[in-house]
Design an enzyme around this catalytic site. Sequence first.
Site: not given
Ligand code: UGA
Length: 437
Positions: A266
């Site tokens: 996403c």
């Molecule tokens: C993301 C959004 O968080 C959701 O709200 C949204 O619904 C979804 O995309 C979508 O559009 O369907 P997601 O892709 O499941 O969700 O994952 P995230 O939890 O957002 O993490 C994304 C990436 O960011 C991961 O690689 C994670 O490790 C990284 N991340 C996250 C960090 O490096 N640091 C952080 O503090 C948080």
Amino acid sequence: MKKTKISIIGLGFVGLSIAVTNAREGFETIGIDSNKAKLKNLQIGKADFFEPKISAYLKESIKKNKVSFTENLNQILKTDLTFITVGTPSTKDGKIDLTSLKKVVSDLYKILKNKPKNHLIIIKSTVVPTTTSKVVLPILKKLKRVGVVVNPEFLREGNAINDLFKPHLIVIGYDDEKHCKTLEKYYKQFYKKMPEVLRTNHTTAEMIKYSNNAFLATKISFINSIANICQQLPLVDVNTISYAIGKDPRIGSQFLQAGPGFGGSCLPKDLSALIKFTDKFHGLNNFFKAVQNVNKLQTSQVVQMLKSLKLFNSKKVIAILGLAFKKDTDDLREAVSVKLVKNLLKNQMNIRVHDPMALDNFRKIFKNKITYCSKIEDCIRGANCCIILTEWDVYKKLESKLLRKNMKEPNIIDARRILIPSKFNDFNFKAIGLGPS
Ligand code: UGA
């Protein structure tokens, strides 16, 4: 009150989560997908990806006879609402690919033109602003009894079911109030305590979804930029900085975890689609390009650390712990692990990998080019360096004793900042956002 009957087109991660959750809550649910192999598995209670709780919910729904899976789109005629959750992936040049959405909407037109009763179509797929007004509505415009609302989804992989039960907000974009009310009626049946609803128009709802994901991406690129500076400053740790700034309620503590860059299906895709969509606005997307560039370069921090440890050489044994793009999923889409391993293989390095869930998916990509280990000990045995790439809970408990006993050389790169550096004093301990001691 009679429960709304729902259909869901597109049984990817969002669609299937919605389907099984509704079915388990007692809604008659029809899941539709064009992938026959996927349907066959779903019919016997098998999901084709790992997501906590989803398997149990699926089995329970099948047992209760509340869910069915089919490729026959005509089945929507048995339902009141249809959620469209088909994928809107990136084209090669990063634009949004609306092929599946257009096909589904055109098929729905043919099916719904003969339905004598009202039907509501809910666009859950992430679509760039104006897609509904310029692409979807023109296809359906002759259908007087069919309404279209935009209802973006904010659930996260690895936490999908919990997020579905507790959304922070429900956004409904509509052009006719009665359609908005129909969707609200369904949500009132679904939620014991109704979440806040924000009513708006189609295009604003579409833009909210992009703004949400772009802001999350921004927070991560921001903290990664700070982390990269911290690495240059003696005794400065980005985790302390994240904690401190996260305490400021204007900033908030979430999404301030520094790491090797964001991945998944996403954030990278939506950021890219937003940039491509806004290119026509000449320079109005410079900010988002910077967020994207920071992310593209972030993996190279790990390579730099290997170089500084003089380990970026052929024949070195590198143990990688964690392959999924984040914990609690087996998803490798845009995962840093894939980019890093490709790079290390170019240098003829000897790669061993471990992941609690994503090992089989990784094997499909790298086949016999690397070694797959189902035990952490096997992965680190004889390794010159151990790199933590995903923040799985099991890695947080890693003991220096275990690493010492099994590794050839005491080198660790903690790309997720999950280990406590002081516990690894007898190691060459490198970490994202940790300055030299
Ligand atoms: C993301 C959004 O968080 C959701 O709200 C949204 O619904 C979804 O995309 C979508 O559009 O369907 P997601 O892709 O499941 O969700 O994952 P995230 O939890 O957002 O993490 C994304 C990436 O960011 C991961 O690689 C994670 O490790 C990284 N991340 C996250 C960090 O490096 N640091 C952080 O503090 C948080």
